[in-house]
Scaffold this motif. Sequence first.
Motif, PDB file in Angstrom:
ATOM      1  N   THR A  93       0.954  -1.274   0.132  1.00  0.00           N
ATOM      2  CA  THR A  93      -0.025   0.004  -0.004  1.00  0.00           C
ATOM      3  C   THR A  93       0.777   1.366   0.007  1.00  0.00           C
ATOM      4  OG1 THR A  93      -0.102   0.059   2.517  1.00  0.00           O
ATOM      5  CG2 THR A  93      -1.968  -1.122   1.335  1.00  0.00           C
ATOM      6  N   SER A  94       1.855   1.039  -0.761  1.00  0.00           N
ATOM      7  CA  SER A  94       3.019   2.366  -0.755  1.00  0.00           C
ATOM      8  C   SER A  94       2.460   3.640  -1.337  1.00  0.00           C
ATOM      9  CB  SER A  94       4.135   2.062  -1.484  1.00  0.00           C
ATOM     10  OG  SER A  94       3.921   1.471  -2.672  1.00  0.00           O
ATOM     11  N   GLU A  95       1.366   3.489  -2.093  1.00  0.00           N
ATOM     12  CA  GLU A  95       0.698   4.673  -2.724  1.00  0.00           C
ATOM     13  C   GLU A  95       0.044   5.365  -1.696  1.00  0.00           C
ATOM     14  OE1 GLU A  95      -2.428   1.270  -2.455  1.00  0.00           O
ATOM     15  OE2 GLU A  95      -0.284   1.599  -3.028  1.00  0.00           O
ATOM     16  N   ASP A 130       1.321   6.465   1.194  1.00  0.00           N
ATOM     17  CA  ASP A 130       2.410   7.173   1.920  1.00  0.00           C
ATOM     18  C   ASP A 130       2.222   8.774   1.765  1.00  0.00           C
ATOM     19  OD1 ASP A 130       3.208   4.688   2.929  1.00  0.00           O
ATOM     20  OD2 ASP A 130       4.985   4.482   1.527  1.00  0.00           O
ATOM     21  N   THR A 131       1.724   8.916   0.801  1.00  0.00           N
ATOM     22  CA  THR A 131       1.585  10.332   0.379  1.00  0.00           C
ATOM     23  C   THR A 131       0.226  10.928   0.619  1.00  0.00           C
ATOM     24  OG1 THR A 131       0.705  10.016  -1.939  1.00  0.00           O
ATOM     25  CG2 THR A 131       3.234  10.223  -1.726  1.00  0.00           C
ATOM     26  N   THR A 132      -0.681  10.324   1.455  1.00  0.00           N
ATOM     27  CA  THR A 132      -1.838  10.791   1.866  1.00  0.00           C
ATOM     28  C   THR A 132      -1.810  10.987   3.431  1.00  0.00           C
ATOM     29  OG1 THR A 132      -2.764   8.536   2.648  1.00  0.00           O
ATOM     30  CG2 THR A 132      -3.008   9.285   0.157  1.00  0.00           C
TER      31      THR A 132
END
Length: 445
Positions: free
Chosen positions: A376-378, A380-382
Motif C-alpha cells: 500500500t505504498s501509494e 504514503d503520500t496521503t
Amino acid sequence: MSIKPRLSRFDLTMIVISLVIGMGIFGTPSDVAVKAGNTWIFFGAWIFGGLVSLCGALTFAEIGARYPTTGGFYKVFSYCYHPAFAFMINWVLVISNAASVAAVALLGAEYINPILLPASMQNSMGTKLTTILTVLVLYGINFLGIKLSARTQNVLTIFKAGMIVVLCTAIFKSGTVPAHGIAATPHSGNVITAFGLSLVAVFFTYTGYAQTINFGGDIINPKKNIPRSIFIGIGTVITLYLAINYAYYAVLGIGGLQQTHTLAATMAGLIFGTTGSKITSILMFISVVAYVNVNILSSPRVYYAMAEDGILPPIFKRLNPKTQVQEFGMSFFVIAILVILFFVGSFSDMLKYVMFFETIGVSVAAVAIFMLRKKTSELDTTDIYTIKWFPIIVPLIFILSYWFVTINIFISFKENPYAALFCLAAYGLGLGIYYLSVKKQREAV
C-alpha cells in the motif's frame, strides 16, 4: 448485503478499552506477583508490558489505517500471507477467544453468586447457571442491533473505568491500614525467567486491542478514526493499570498480592469494610459483563471475513439489513462459549493455552505491517496514520517481546508435554479444515 459504517470514534475508543480491560486486572496481578517474587520485577513487568503494548497499539493503528475492512484481523493475514495461513491462525484465535470469554464469565459469576444466590446454590452448578444466563442476556441485547450494543458497551466501559479510578483514589482514605504483614515468597529460577513468566499474565491483561481492526467496515472514516481510537484507548488502559497496581501494592504489599486472587474485593474490604467488599463484587461482575459483551460484538466479524473469502459457508456473512447484526455468526460464537462452559476448568487453567495462541497470532499479524507498507505504498503520500518515529523499531519491539513470552510459555509446558502437542495440533487441524473446504468448493464448481 454489505456492512454499513455506523460507529463513531468514541464508540470505537470504548470498544478498545473494553477489549483490553476484562477481568484480568482484578486477578492477574496476583499471578504476576507470584512469578516476580519481588517489587522490582513486579512493577518492571507492568511498565515494560505497557510500553510494549503501546508499540503494539501504534503498529495496529497503522495496519488498521492502511487496510480498513470488516474482519480485518483475518483479512490482513489473507492479504499479506496466504488464505490458508489466515484461516489456520484465526480459527484457533476465535476458539481460544471463546474459551477466554467463558473462563472470565465464570469468574464474574463467582463474584456475584454470594450476593444473589442462597448458600445451597453457591456451587459449581450455580456458577455455571449464572454464567449462562449472563451470556444469553447479552446475546439478546446484541441481537437488537450493533448501535444499541455499542451504546450498552459505552455505558459499561465508562462505569468500569470509573470503578478503577475509585479503587485507586480510595487508598488515600484516612484510616486505611496497609496489610503489609505477609512476607513475599521469592521467585524460583533466575531473574530473566521470573521476568519472562511474569509477562505472560501481564500481556494477557493488556491484550485485545488488535481485534479493533475487525471493525474496519463499521467505523465512520476508518483511516483516521481507527488509529486515533486505538491510541487514546490503549493510553487510557496503561494509565489505569499502573495506577491500580500501585493501589494493590500500597494496601496489600507483594506478599498480600501473592496470596489474594480476589484483589479488588479484598482491597475494598480492608478500606471500606464488608459492605465495600460486596459493592466491589457487584462492580467486578459488571466489568465481566462489559468484557463478554464486546467479544460477542467483535468475534463474529472474523466469521464474516472468512465467509467473504468462501472458506466458511455464506450464512456466516448474512446480515440483518435493519440491525447490521450477523445473526447466525453471533449465534455460533455464543453457542461455542456455552459449550466450552461445560468443559473449562478455571481461569488459571486456560491462561497458558489462551496466551500461547494469542502471542503467536498477534505477533505474526504485527509482522504483516512490513508487507502491508510495500503493498500500500501509494498511501504514503496521503493523510493516513503511520508510525512517525522509528517506524521499523516500534513494531520490532512488540514482535520480539511477544516471541520472548511465547518461548517462556513453551518452556513452561515441560510440566505437561501433551499441552504443547495439543496447541500445535490445533493449528494443524485448522490447516486441514481449510484445504478440505477449498477442495469441496472446487468439486462444487
